[in-house]
Design a protein around this motif. Sequence first.
Motif, short mmCIF file in Angstrom:
data_model
loop_
_atom_site.label_atom_id
_atom_site.label_comp_id
_atom_site.label_asym_id
_atom_site.label_seq_id
_atom_site.Cartn_x
_atom_site.Cartn_y
_atom_site.Cartn_z
N PHE A 41 0.84 -1.20 0.00
CA PHE A 41 0.00 0.00 0.00
C PHE A 41 0.88 1.26 0.00
O PHE A 41 0.58 2.23 -0.71
N GLU A 42 1.93 1.25 0.79
CA GLU A 42 2.81 2.42 0.86
C GLU A 42 3.52 2.65 -0.48
O GLU A 42 3.75 3.79 -0.88
N GLU A 43 3.85 1.58 -1.18
CA GLU A 43 4.56 1.70 -2.45
C GLU A 43 3.64 2.07 -3.60
O GLU A 43 3.97 2.93 -4.43
N ARG A 44 2.46 1.46 -3.66
CA ARG A 44 1.58 1.60 -4.82
C ARG A 44 0.37 2.51 -4.58
O ARG A 44 -0.25 2.94 -5.54
N GLY A 45 0.04 2.75 -3.31
CA GLY A 45 -1.21 3.43 -3.02
C GLY A 45 -2.33 2.41 -2.95
O GLY A 45 -2.20 1.27 -3.40
N PHE A 46 -3.46 2.82 -2.39
CA PHE A 46 -4.57 1.89 -2.21
C PHE A 46 -5.19 1.47 -3.55
O PHE A 46 -5.41 0.29 -3.80
N LEU A 47 -5.48 2.42 -4.41
CA LEU A 47 -6.22 2.12 -5.63
C LEU A 47 -5.47 1.21 -6.57
O LEU A 47 -6.07 0.37 -7.26
N ASP A 48 -4.15 1.34 -6.64
CA ASP A 48 -3.36 0.55 -7.59
C ASP A 48 -2.88 -0.77 -7.02
O ASP A 48 -2.27 -1.57 -7.73
N THR A 49 -3.15 -1.02 -5.76
CA THR A 49 -2.75 -2.29 -5.14
C THR A 49 -3.75 -3.38 -5.51
O THR A 49 -4.96 -3.17 -5.49
N ARG A 50 -3.24 -4.56 -5.83
CA ARG A 50 -4.05 -5.74 -6.09
C ARG A 50 -3.66 -6.83 -5.10
O ARG A 50 -2.55 -6.85 -4.58
N VAL A 51 -4.57 -7.75 -4.87
CA VAL A 51 -4.28 -8.86 -3.97
C VAL A 51 -3.04 -9.62 -4.44
O VAL A 51 -2.21 -10.04 -3.62
N ALA A 52 -2.89 -9.76 -5.75
CA ALA A 52 -1.72 -10.47 -6.29
C ALA A 52 -0.42 -9.78 -5.89
O ALA A 52 0.59 -10.45 -5.64
N HIS A 53 -0.43 -8.45 -5.83
CA HIS A 53 0.77 -7.72 -5.40
C HIS A 53 1.11 -8.09 -3.95
O HIS A 53 2.27 -8.28 -3.60
N SER A 71 -10.98 -9.51 1.06
CA SER A 71 -10.70 -8.50 0.04
C SER A 71 -9.51 -7.66 0.47
O SER A 71 -9.08 -7.72 1.62
N LYS A 72 -9.00 -6.87 -0.46
CA LYS A 72 -7.91 -5.96 -0.09
C LYS A 72 -8.42 -4.87 0.85
O LYS A 72 -7.66 -4.36 1.68
N GLU A 73 -9.71 -4.52 0.75
CA GLU A 73 -10.27 -3.55 1.69
C GLU A 73 -10.17 -4.05 3.12
O GLU A 73 -9.87 -3.29 4.05
N ALA A 74 -10.43 -5.35 3.30
CA ALA A 74 -10.40 -5.93 4.65
C ALA A 74 -9.00 -5.88 5.24
O ALA A 74 -8.83 -5.55 6.42
N VAL A 75 -7.99 -6.22 4.45
CA VAL A 75 -6.63 -6.18 5.00
C VAL A 75 -6.19 -4.74 5.20
O VAL A 75 -5.45 -4.43 6.15
N PHE A 76 -6.67 -3.83 4.36
CA PHE A 76 -6.34 -2.42 4.58
C PHE A 76 -6.92 -1.93 5.91
O PHE A 76 -6.26 -1.19 6.65
N MET A 121 1.93 5.80 5.32
CA MET A 121 0.58 5.26 5.44
C MET A 121 -0.44 6.35 5.72
O MET A 121 -1.59 6.26 5.29
N MET A 122 -0.04 7.39 6.44
CA MET A 122 -0.96 8.49 6.69
C MET A 122 -1.40 9.14 5.38
O MET A 122 -2.55 9.58 5.24
N ALA A 123 -0.49 9.21 4.42
CA ALA A 123 -0.85 9.76 3.11
C ALA A 123 -1.89 8.89 2.42
O ALA A 123 -2.86 9.39 1.83
N ILE A 124 -1.72 7.56 2.50
CA ILE A 124 -2.68 6.63 1.90
C ILE A 124 -4.02 6.73 2.62
O ILE A 124 -5.09 6.69 2.01
N ILE A 125 -3.96 6.87 3.94
CA ILE A 125 -5.18 6.97 4.73
C ILE A 125 -6.02 8.17 4.32
O ILE A 125 -7.25 8.10 4.22
N GLU A 126 -5.38 9.29 4.08
CA GLU A 126 -6.11 10.48 3.63
C GLU A 126 -6.81 10.22 2.30
O GLU A 126 -7.90 10.70 2.05
N GLN A 127 -6.16 9.44 1.45
CA GLN A 127 -6.76 9.08 0.16
C GLN A 127 -8.00 8.22 0.36
O GLN A 127 -9.08 8.51 -0.17
N VAL A 128 -7.88 7.16 1.16
CA VAL A 128 -8.98 6.21 1.33
C VAL A 128 -10.15 6.86 2.09
O VAL A 128 -11.31 6.53 1.85
N ALA A 129 -9.83 7.79 2.98
CA ALA A 129 -10.88 8.43 3.78
C ALA A 129 -11.86 9.22 2.93
O ALA A 129 -12.96 9.55 3.39
N THR A 130 -11.52 9.52 1.70
CA THR A 130 -12.41 10.30 0.84
C THR A 130 -13.55 9.46 0.25
O THR A 130 -14.52 10.03 -0.24
N PHE A 131 -13.42 8.11 0.29
CA PHE A 131 -14.46 7.33 -0.40
C PHE A 131 -14.89 6.05 0.33
O PHE A 131 -15.90 5.46 -0.05
#
Length: 216
Positions: A41-53, A71-76, A121-131
Motif C-alpha cells: 500500500f505504501e509503495e503503490r497506493g490503495f487504488l493501484d494495489t491488487r491482492v496479487a501484489h 478482500s484488499k479492503e479488509a486487509v487495509f 501510510m498516513m498519506a494513503i489513509i487520507e486518500q482512502v478516507a475520501t471514499f
Amino acid sequence: MSGEAGPADAAKTGADAGAAPLTERGARTRARIVAAAREVFEERGFLDTRVAHITRHAKVAYGSFYTYFPSKEAVFLEVADRLFQEMTQHDLLPAAGPSPAARVRRANRGYYEAYRRNAKMMAIIEQVATFNVEFQELRRKHRAGAIGRSAKAIERWQRAGLVDPGIDAEMAARALAAMVDHSLYLWLVQGEDAPDTQRLLDTLDDLTIRALGLQA
C-alpha cells in the motif's frame, strides 16, 4: 465497498465472530500478509494495489490470502486499525507527568515520532478516507477515543483550578487535536515548507498550553 472480489467460499477473517482460531502457522502467515500489505500500500497506493501484489510480496499463494481476508479492503482496514492504535496511544493530554505543561510537551513529541514513522501510510489513509465509509467509521472511532481521554484530562485540570472552567473540554480537545494533527500532516506528508521540527513542536506546545491557560 469496491475492489477485488474474493472466491465465493472465502473464509471470514480471524477477527470475525465465529471464525475458527488460527494455528500458530496460520497466525504467522496472516501476520506476514498484513505486513506485506502495508508495504505494498505504501509503495503503490490503495487504488493501484491488487491482492496479487500483496501475496507476491508476502510470498504466499494467491488463494491463501482469502483464507484470512475477503478482500484488499479488509486487509487495509486491519493495517489502518493497527496504525490508529499506535497513533492514538499518545494522548494529547496524558494523565501522568510532573506538570500539565510537561505532559503536553511529552505527548506532542510522542505523537510526532509516531506520525513520522507512519507518514507514508498516513498519506494513503487520507486518500482512502475520501471514499470508504467503513474506513471513515474506523478512523472516527479511534479519534473519538483519543479526544475523549484528552477531554477528561482537561476536566480534571478544571476541577484542580488549573484550567478555566468556562472552557468546553470536549471542543477544546477536538480543536487542539486538529491543530496538531493537521500541522504534522502538512509538515510530514505534504512536505510543506515549515520551520525546523523543534521550532514547530515548540510552537504547538506553546499554543496548546496558552489556549488552556496552563502554567508553562
